[in-house]
Design a protein around this motif. Sequence first.
Motif, PDB file in Angstrom:
ATOM      1  N   GLU A  79      -7.138 -10.308 -19.076  1.00 48.71           N
ATOM      2  CA  GLU A  79      -6.198 -11.393 -19.352  1.00 48.71           C
ATOM      3  C   GLU A  79      -4.930 -10.920 -20.063  1.00 48.71           C
ATOM      4  O   GLU A  79      -3.939 -11.646 -20.126  1.00 48.71           O
TER       5      GLU A  79
ATOM      6  N   GLU B 269     -12.106 -14.737 -13.352  1.00 42.81           N
ATOM      7  CA  GLU B 269     -13.506 -15.135 -13.198  1.00 42.81           C
ATOM      8  C   GLU B 269     -14.331 -13.989 -12.642  1.00 42.81           C
ATOM      9  O   GLU B 269     -15.444 -13.715 -13.104  1.00 42.81           O
ATOM     10  N   VAL B 270     -13.784 -13.290 -11.661  1.00 40.63           N
ATOM     11  CA  VAL B 270     -14.482 -12.143 -11.090  1.00 40.63           C
ATOM     12  C   VAL B 270     -14.640 -11.047 -12.143  1.00 40.63           C
ATOM     13  O   VAL B 270     -15.691 -10.418 -12.261  1.00 40.63           O
ATOM     14  N   GLU B 271     -13.589 -10.834 -12.940  1.00 40.46           N
ATOM     15  CA  GLU B 271     -13.637  -9.823 -13.985  1.00 40.46           C
ATOM     16  C   GLU B 271     -14.738 -10.125 -14.999  1.00 40.46           C
ATOM     17  O   GLU B 271     -15.445  -9.229 -15.472  1.00 40.46           O
ATOM     18  N   LEU B 272     -14.929 -11.414 -15.312  1.00 42.06           N
ATOM     19  CA  LEU B 272     -15.961 -11.810 -16.272  1.00 42.06           C
ATOM     20  C   LEU B 272     -17.371 -11.596 -15.735  1.00 42.06           C
ATOM     21  O   LEU B 272     -18.326 -11.415 -16.491  1.00 42.06           O
ATOM     22  N   LEU B 273     -17.492 -11.616 -14.404  1.00 40.60           N
ATOM     23  CA  LEU B 273     -18.804 -11.440 -13.790  1.00 40.60           C
ATOM     24  C   LEU B 273     -19.180  -9.973 -13.618  1.00 40.60           C
ATOM     25  O   LEU B 273     -20.231  -9.653 -13.091  1.00 40.60           O
TER      26      LEU B 273
ATOM     27  N   GLU C 201      -6.763 -17.336 -12.276  1.00 44.66           N
ATOM     28  CA  GLU C 201      -8.035 -17.916 -12.718  1.00 44.66           C
ATOM     29  C   GLU C 201      -9.210 -17.285 -11.984  1.00 44.66           C
ATOM     30  O   GLU C 201     -10.231 -16.915 -12.585  1.00 44.66           O
ATOM     31  N   GLN C 202      -9.066 -17.124 -10.676  1.00 45.33           N
ATOM     32  CA  GLN C 202     -10.160 -16.562  -9.880  1.00 45.33           C
ATOM     33  C   GLN C 202     -10.338 -15.074 -10.148  1.00 45.33           C
ATOM     34  O   GLN C 202     -11.475 -14.574 -10.220  1.00 45.33           O
TER      35      GLN C 202
ATOM     36  N   GLN D  91      -0.933 -18.141 -16.632  1.00 42.24           N
ATOM     37  CA  GLN D  91      -1.780 -19.268 -16.267  1.00 42.24           C
ATOM     38  C   GLN D  91      -1.233 -20.591 -16.777  1.00 42.24           C
ATOM     39  O   GLN D  91      -1.523 -21.646 -16.218  1.00 42.24           O
TER      40      GLN D  91
ATOM     41  N   THR E 164      -4.037 -20.411  -9.879  1.00 46.53           N
ATOM     42  CA  THR E 164      -5.383 -20.347  -9.316  1.00 46.53           C
ATOM     43  C   THR E 164      -5.789 -18.918  -9.012  1.00 46.53           C
ATOM     44  O   THR E 164      -6.937 -18.517  -9.240  1.00 46.53           O
TER      45      THR E 164
END
Length: 282
Positions: A215, A183-187, A179-180, A241, A176
């Motif tokens: 990743e 997610e922040v990196e993608l934003l 994953e989080q 992951q 997790t």
Amino acid sequence: MLYIIGLGLGDERDITLRGLEAVKKCDKVYIEAYTSLLSFGLSTDGLSTLEKLYGKPITLADREMVEEKADKILSESQESNVAFLVVGDPFGATTHTDLVVRAKKLGIQVKAVHNASVMNAVGICGLQLYRFGETVSIPFFTETWRPDIRVKEPSLESLCRGKKLYEPPRYMTVNTAIEQLLEVELLQGESEAYESLVLTVEFLYLIAFLEVYNEDTLCVGFARLGSEDQMIVAGTMRLLQMVDFGAPLHCLVIVGETHPVEEEMLDFYRLTDDVPQHTGNV
């Protein structure tokens, strides 16, 4: 006297001789039960194992007791010997520092008995401890801030109603966390995302990480450090992951530049064809 005693990381056998001697001379024994856990968790059987070893009853001290009702512990320490047991080392959480400060201001003698902590146990992966950067907590992604270990947290709904109803325990996992972080990196670069993320110190730390990982970044995942079934796996974020790290507690190291000797040690734990080479003790 107030004794702040580290229990180590595994089970009841990891207390030091000095710590065990201190516990046995105390009239009251508390065990802190929210910043970390021994291998048997908070089960009744686990606590009874400790009680048999110590020869006296143990009071479970949850977050509410330590942070809001510490006066009881301090009052007892003024009249008798009290032990406050902490998984790992006594000063791995700021709450325990606060307890010591309050005790000293009241003229209560305080003695600390140190032990192994996750802060030094992670060295088993081969990364040199003096080269580590800052340690941070990664909260669960919700609309409001939550700590990464949720042993006894009141639900938002119950707080709004003025009555505390506690949620079941929940622990952050390596999977997790990655994953989080991804997610922040993608934003990255989306101003609206930044506005929604800059809510707490923890999220500020995450944003500081944005340009130093992706990743394919090498990381090391740990589970149940100090226990017989501890798990250590090195690999990219993408590969980690997919690993089942099992029961808590977990931690994650994002690897920076490494020395050749560090690389040699990491190879023992590195994923090969999506399968860990080695996950236990050295």
